[in-house]
Design a protein around this motif. Structure first.
Motif, short mmCIF file in Angstrom:
data_model
loop_
_atom_site.label_atom_id
_atom_site.label_comp_id
_atom_site.label_asym_id
_atom_site.label_seq_id
_atom_site.Cartn_x
_atom_site.Cartn_y
_atom_site.Cartn_z
N ALA A 369 0.83 -1.21 0.00
CA ALA A 369 0.00 0.00 0.00
C ALA A 369 0.86 1.26 0.00
N ALA A 370 2.05 1.16 0.61
CA ALA A 370 2.95 2.32 0.68
C ALA A 370 3.82 2.44 -0.57
N GLY A 371 3.69 1.50 -1.51
CA GLY A 371 4.48 1.56 -2.75
C GLY A 371 5.92 1.15 -2.56
N ARG A 372 6.22 0.35 -1.54
CA ARG A 372 7.62 -0.02 -1.28
C ARG A 372 7.96 -1.43 -1.74
N LEU A 373 7.05 -2.09 -2.46
CA LEU A 373 7.33 -3.39 -3.06
C LEU A 373 7.52 -3.21 -4.57
N PRO A 374 8.06 -4.23 -5.25
CA PRO A 374 8.27 -4.10 -6.70
C PRO A 374 6.98 -3.84 -7.48
N PHE A 375 5.83 -4.20 -6.91
CA PHE A 375 4.55 -3.93 -7.56
C PHE A 375 3.46 -3.82 -6.50
N ARG A 376 2.31 -3.30 -6.89
CA ARG A 376 1.15 -3.26 -5.99
C ARG A 376 0.51 -4.64 -5.98
N ALA A 377 0.39 -5.21 -4.81
CA ALA A 377 -0.12 -6.58 -4.71
C ALA A 377 -1.63 -6.63 -4.95
N ARG A 378 -2.04 -7.59 -5.77
CA ARG A 378 -3.47 -7.87 -5.93
C ARG A 378 -3.94 -8.78 -4.81
N ALA A 379 -3.08 -9.68 -4.38
CA ALA A 379 -3.41 -10.62 -3.31
C ALA A 379 -2.14 -10.98 -2.56
N VAL A 380 -2.28 -11.19 -1.26
CA VAL A 380 -1.19 -11.66 -0.41
C VAL A 380 -1.71 -12.83 0.41
N GLY A 381 -0.97 -13.90 0.47
CA GLY A 381 -1.42 -15.05 1.26
C GLY A 381 -0.37 -16.14 1.28
N ARG A 382 -0.83 -17.36 1.43
CA ARG A 382 0.06 -18.52 1.36
C ARG A 382 -0.11 -19.18 0.00
N TRP A 383 0.84 -20.04 -0.33
CA TRP A 383 0.72 -20.88 -1.52
C TRP A 383 1.08 -22.30 -1.13
N TRP A 384 0.36 -23.25 -1.67
CA TRP A 384 0.71 -24.65 -1.44
C TRP A 384 0.19 -25.51 -2.57
N ASP A 385 0.85 -26.67 -2.73
CA ASP A 385 0.33 -27.73 -3.59
C ASP A 385 0.43 -29.02 -2.78
N ARG A 386 0.41 -30.15 -3.45
CA ARG A 386 0.42 -31.42 -2.69
C ARG A 386 1.74 -31.70 -2.00
N GLN A 387 2.82 -31.03 -2.47
CA GLN A 387 4.14 -31.31 -1.91
C GLN A 387 4.71 -30.17 -1.08
N ASP A 388 4.52 -28.97 -1.53
CA ASP A 388 5.25 -27.83 -0.96
C ASP A 388 4.32 -26.73 -0.47
N GLU A 389 4.92 -25.85 0.34
CA GLU A 389 4.17 -24.70 0.87
C GLU A 389 5.10 -23.50 0.92
N ILE A 390 4.56 -22.33 0.60
CA ILE A 390 5.29 -21.07 0.73
C ILE A 390 4.55 -20.20 1.74
N ASP A 391 5.28 -19.73 2.76
CA ASP A 391 4.66 -19.03 3.89
C ASP A 391 3.95 -17.75 3.47
N VAL A 392 4.60 -16.96 2.63
CA VAL A 392 4.08 -15.65 2.23
C VAL A 392 4.29 -15.48 0.73
N MET A 393 3.23 -15.05 0.06
CA MET A 393 3.38 -14.83 -1.38
C MET A 393 2.43 -13.72 -1.80
N ALA A 394 2.95 -12.79 -2.56
CA ALA A 394 2.15 -11.71 -3.15
C ALA A 394 2.20 -11.84 -4.66
N VAL A 395 1.06 -11.61 -5.31
CA VAL A 395 1.02 -11.66 -6.78
C VAL A 395 0.49 -10.32 -7.29
N ASP A 396 0.92 -9.96 -8.51
CA ASP A 396 0.46 -8.71 -9.09
C ASP A 396 -0.87 -8.91 -9.80
N ASN A 397 -1.38 -7.86 -10.39
CA ASN A 397 -2.72 -7.89 -10.97
C ASN A 397 -2.86 -8.90 -12.09
N ALA A 398 -1.80 -9.09 -12.85
CA ALA A 398 -1.86 -10.02 -13.98
C ALA A 398 -1.40 -11.43 -13.59
#
Length: 470
Positions: A369-398
């Motif tokens: 929100a303060a513009g201090r990341l490489p892009f404005r995040a559309r969503a921030v959360g966790r990511w996982w599949d059947r094998q792995d997990e990522i604690d924190v992940m932000a994705v851009d609008n596209a």
């Protein structure tokens, strides 16, 4: 204690107050989240009629409201002992004396659902008066309540008489961790994170801890002792909001122990999936449980819920069900010291790991929100599949760029192996453009520090003090 936080909530409410037209604003949120205190702050410099409803009969409620109106100068005081109906009482709002400063009068109905419980016709009465008289008056009326599903369905829903009348709707959420930390100004970053992991962002819980005592002393004194309000808080809240509390206990306890899918919770509680699903829906409405999806999940996937996992969104509930509920027998006999030393102290940092991940995700939202990341995040959360997990992940609008992060709430410095593992996991997300964040309580290995300092580096290191830096 001085009022802490809620700057944005107060700003938005103040903006409603200064609007030219009359205002009908709904403020709601779970119990203890700080609604009443926030409204008291709003009312500080205003001529305010503040009515705190009780769980009482219609006649008792009207009598209390009438006294308040007469004290405020309503003309009926000369010939009435109390108003005969809510229609008459609310009509008189337009006949109150003009505020001495020439501004607008603020009228607050705290715990409005209690009034509707004693008189179900009240929403229709208010709707009729709003449409014909109140919306032309020099008033800001605030309807406040803790019964969230009631307010959303019975007052704001399409079938409600008040549907479409609100000029503002504010759902108050738990405080972000940086506001919660203000309750403990002299704590280290580590202890601020631990306090947040235990209490979450509920002001009423944060107020119970003494900022001049250690975390250990506060937990023993203000949670584990039978006389402490937090010792019985969870049971009180569940009894206040729900029936069949024994079954809800089983569901919450299952999630606290690590059961996150519907099938796992059903197996742990020995209930049918459909039954558990109904209990989970009620707990989500109360803000105790949340359903989580991988941050890259598409809307269709979220609608099906095929990968959704259930988590306790309330840190204090998670602590209580992990460390109070299982050891009630010992605590009832007064063995506070034994329970803390044997069952809590050795695993407290491990317990705080998951809340720490949530704290890091809040930090990422704030930085975005303060513009201090490489892009404005559309969503921030966790990511996982059947094998792995990522604690924190932000994705851009596209969804073609991502910031991926690993969170370590341990005293040992993070080394290169953590970054290498994070890179391997991130490669499986399917997103090509990636930068990396490492969050650590115990600092970082020197080689990682050198890498992050290099030009064109795709790695950022965030220590515990930086998380709590204004």
């Amino acid at each position: 204690m001085a009022f802490i936080g809620r700057d944005d909530d107060l700003k938005q409410l103040q903006e409603c107050f200064t609007e030219r037209r009359a205002q009908l604003v709904f403020v709601y949120g779970r119990r203890r989240v700080g609604k009443t205190e926030t409204l008291i702050q709003l009312a500080k410099d205003k001529e305010t009629l503040f009515f705190a409803a009780q769980n009482a009969t219609k006649d008792e409620q009207l009598a209390s409201f009438s006294r308040l109106m007469f004290e405020a100068g309503a003309p009926g005081k000369d010939y009435l002992s109390q108003y005969p109906s809510w229609e008459r009482a609310l009509t008189e709002l337009t006949r109150l004396p003009e505020p001495s400063d020439g501004g607008r009068r603020l009228v607050i109905f705290d715990e409005f659902p209690y009034l509707v419980k004693s008189d179900p016709s009240l929403p229709s009465v208010l709707q009729n008066l709003w449409d014909h008289t109140l919306r032309h008056a020099n008033l800001m009326i605030v309807i406040c309540g803790s019964a969230m599903s009631f307010i959303e369905k019975e007052l704001l829903g399409e079938k409600s008489p008040l549907y479409g009348r609100a000029t503002g709707i504010l759902k108050m959420l738990p405080m972000p961790y940086w506001d919660a930390a203000q309750f403990f100004p002299n704590y280290s970053g580590e202890d601020k994170a631990l306090a947040y992991a235990i209490l979450g962002g509920i002001p009423r819980y944060l107020e119970e801890f003494d900022p001049d005592e250690t975390i250990d002393a506060n937990v023993k004194r203000h949670i584990l002792r039978r006389i402490a309000p937090l010792y019985s808080e969870v049971e009180f809240l569940l009894h206040e909001e729900l029936r069949e509390t024994a079954k809800y206990n089983s569901v919450i306890r299952a999630i606290a122990l690590g059961a996150t899918s519907l099938n796992e919770i059903a197996t742990h509680t020995m209930m049918a999936n459909a039954t558990v699903s109904s209990y989970l829906a009620n707990l989500m409405e109360l803000g105790i449980v949340e359903r989580e999806f991988p941050v890259t999940a598409k809307p269709k996937e979220r609608a099906k819920g095929s990968r959704g996992l259930y988590q306790l969104s309330d840190n204090f509930f998670r602590f209580w069900y992990s460390f109070v509920f299982p050891y009630r027998s010992e605590l009832e006999r007064g063995d506070v010291e034994g329970v803390y030393e044997r069952h809590i102290k050795p695993v407290l940092h491990d317990f705080a790991g998951k809340p720490f991940e949530g704290l890091c995700r809040e930090w990422m939202w704030r930085e975005s929100a303060a513009g201090r990341l490489p892009f404005r995040a559309r969503a921030v959360g966790r990511w996982w599949d059947r094998q792995d997990e990522i604690d924190v992940m932000a994705v851009d609008n596209a969804s073609d760029a991502a910031i991926v992060g690993e969170c370590k709430f341990r005293n040992a410095p993070v080394d290169r192996s953590v970054l290498n593992l994070l890179r391997d996991r991130a490669a499986r997300t399917g997103i090509g453009q990636r930068t990396y964040l490492l969050f650590s309580l115990g600092g970082f290995d020197q080689s990682l520090v050198d890498d992050a300092a290099a030009s064109q580096s795709d790695v950022q290191l965030v220590g515990i003090d930086e998380l709590f830096h204004e």
